[in-house]
Design a protein around this motif. Structure first.
Motif, PDB file in Angstrom:
ATOM      1  N   ALA A  77      -8.735  -1.188   0.055  1.00  0.00           N
ATOM      2  CA  ALA A  77      -9.363  -2.396   0.865  1.00  0.00           C
ATOM      3  C   ALA A  77     -10.419  -1.490   1.288  1.00  0.00           C
ATOM      4  O   ALA A  77     -11.756  -2.373   0.840  1.00  0.00           O
ATOM      5  CB  ALA A  77      -8.526  -3.046   1.372  1.00  0.00           C
TER       6      ALA A  77
ATOM      7  N   THR B 201     -12.021  -6.231   4.585  1.00  0.00           N
ATOM      8  CA  THR B 201     -11.416  -4.865   6.117  1.00  0.00           C
ATOM      9  C   THR B 201     -11.819  -5.403   7.171  1.00  0.00           C
ATOM     10  O   THR B 201     -11.509  -4.898   8.083  1.00  0.00           O
ATOM     11  CB  THR B 201     -11.970  -3.375   5.555  1.00  0.00           C
TER      12      THR B 201
ATOM     13  N   HIS C 268      -8.558  -6.355   7.140  1.00  0.00           N
ATOM     14  CA  HIS C 268      -6.641  -5.893   6.760  1.00  0.00           C
ATOM     15  C   HIS C 268      -7.244  -4.294   7.905  1.00  0.00           C
ATOM     16  O   HIS C 268      -5.954  -4.056   8.526  1.00  0.00           O
ATOM     17  CB  HIS C 268      -7.934  -4.589   5.676  1.00  0.00           C
TER      18      HIS C 268
ATOM     19  N   LEU D  36      -5.738  -3.208  -6.524  1.00  0.00           N
ATOM     20  CA  LEU D  36      -5.652  -2.841  -5.288  1.00  0.00           C
ATOM     21  C   LEU D  36      -4.537  -2.780  -4.671  1.00  0.00           C
ATOM     22  O   LEU D  36      -3.816  -1.175  -3.688  1.00  0.00           O
ATOM     23  CB  LEU D  36      -6.069  -4.649  -4.568  1.00  0.00           C
TER      24      LEU D  36
END
Length: 468
Positions: free
Chosen positions: A197, A205, A208, A291
């Motif tokens: 990502a 991100t 993430h 991804l």
């Protein structure tokens, strides 16, 4: 780059013990004076500060209030006045004894004004972007420690005889080891998706990176503790086939607090939840296929595209519902469990949307209640479930044998659905038997225990063909 390429080291000096992760309260200064900057103050808990050839320093470069008063500086030690610089005593550590943790103090030490990295006053923004990379990648690398520990434990239980058979033949031992294998695959899958990502979804991100650090670190620590229970007293040993386990167990500990504690990741996630509930979770965009394709080529990392906040954008969690709608037909308990628990986590995101949209603004800071912090844990579980489900589903088109097998993904979602605070669920017999077979095969072939098997020509640590 030239320094690192030549084998040199750069130490990064962010922290001051008095303020922890609250970098806006940094007392270390590098204020302008006579066309130069004067370094004043101390930095603590720096990795390899004495061994480094250069330092990256986070400093206050202006006395004005606000986040634009801080900069990052690059200083080669050879250019620093020795009489204005002093090292602080080394901190003694348990585990990672080869890593020197110490500090440094500067007393009006001059530095060229051109030592500022990037634009002056943008140091905090640069640091927060770089943290997205380090929080993702450093914890991901630590999966290798558990991979090695699982190999050590498997060798031990296959060699140890109890009650007329090997310890590996005991149902409880098999159950624990397959559970650890499942959890390691889950953690590695989420870490892999989070790392990809950085290249593919840099604007998201900020979500993430915190989630990977929060989930993967705890999963790895728990796995190591369960393996130590299987080894029993043998995990203390410093000699013999299981001797390295005690070192691995010590060395894994910083994964939970190194660079940033898990709680700090929750603090970063929490204020983003209400906007996600109002925007991303309602719009329901799916993440790109790449991804979920371990090993597939990636575009170069665009550091400038990393955002300080996701601003309500996040497509990994909402990929689960789209993936369920496109789930291929299949037979057997693994397929049924995958669908059942995939739907469970899709519904959980809907419930989270309602709960997060109703959050009081007072619940979005470090003083939030346990209930608010629990929302971040629930959301991270959805992200993990989506990562595993979609990695399995997309692998069916790539023909990757292990990834396209539904057993590992069904086991991941099943254990992930364990009620909070309860011990991890023991896998149903069909999943446990299938994973034990794959675990045993990896052990025979030396393929390792992470998501993508190692080459059969790779020699695991501790076997002939590779130096220890």
């Amino acid at each position: 780059a030239a320094l690192l390429g030549a084998g040199g080291r750069i130490a990064v000096a962010y922290h001051e013990l008095a303020h922890g992760n609250d970098m806006t309260r940094t007392e270390f200064t590098a204020l302008p004076a006579g066309g130069r900057l004067l370094l004043d103050g101390r930095k603590e808990v720096i990795t390899n500060v004495r061994r480094a050839d250069a330092l990256v320093l986070f400093a206050r470069t202006s006395t004005a209030p606000g986040s634009r008063s801080h900069s990052q500086l690059y200083a080669e030690k050879a250019d620093l006045a020795a009489d204005r610089t002093a090292y602080l005593p080394r901190y003694r550590t348990t585990g990672m004894r080869g890593v020197q943790l110490g500090g440094v103090r500067f007393d009006a030490c001059p530095l060229p004004a051109g030592s500022v990295l990037g634009a002056p006053g943008r140091g905090l923004e640069t640091a927060l972007r770089s943290f997205q990379i380090t929080r993702t990648t450093l914890v991901s690398m630590s999966a290798g420690i558990v991979d090695s520990a699982l190999e050590t434990t498997l060798r031990h239980v296959r060699a140890r005889r109890l009650y007329g058979r090997t310890a590996a033949d005991l149902p409880h031992v098999r159950s624990v080891l397959t559970g650890v294998f499942s959890d390691l695959l889950t953690a590695d899958c989420f870490a892999t998706v989070g790392t990809r990502a950085l290249h593919l979804l840099p604007a998201e991100t900020a979500i993430h990176a915190q989630a990977v650090k929060f989930f993967v670190s705890q999963a790895l620590l728990d796995a190591m503790n369960r393996l130590s229970g299987v080894l029993g007293a043998a995990f203390y040993l410093r000699e013999g086939p299981a001797a390295r386990f005690q070192k691995l167990l010590r060395d894994i500990q910083p994964v939970g607090f190194g660079h940033a504690a898990r709680a700090a990741c929750q603090v970063s996630l929490l204020p983003q939840l209400p906007l996600l509930a109002r925007r991303a979770w309602r719009e329901g965009h799916a993440a790109p296929s790449a991804l979920f394709a371990p090993g597939e080529e990636l575009p170069p990392l665009d550091f400038g595209a990393l955002a300080l906040s996701a601003s309500g954008r996040e497509s990994l969690g909402t990929s689960l519902a789209a993936g369920l709608a496109a789930m291929p037909d299949g037979q057997g308990p693994a397929y049924r469990l995958l669908r059942r628990y995939g739907e469970h986590f899709a519904r959980e995101l809907t419930r989270l949307g309602e709960d997060c949209a109703a959050l009081d603004p007072a619940e979005l800071s470090v003083t939030a209640s346990p209930y608010a912090y629990d929302l971040t844990s629930r959301y991270v579980d959805v992200l993990v479930a989506a990562s595993c489900f979609e990695t399995w589903r997309r692998a069916r088109h790539s023909g990757t044998p292990f990834l396209s097998d539904p057993h590992w993904a069904a086991a991941a979602l099943y254990r992930l659905s364990t009620p909070r605070g309860a011990p991890p669920r023991t896998l149903p017999a069909p999943l446990e038997d299938a994973l034990w077979e794959r675990l045993s095969e990896r052990h025979r072939t030396g393929g390792g225990y992470l998501l993508v098997p190692r080459s059969p020509h790779h020699h695991p640590v501790g076997t002939p063909g590779r130096q220890q």
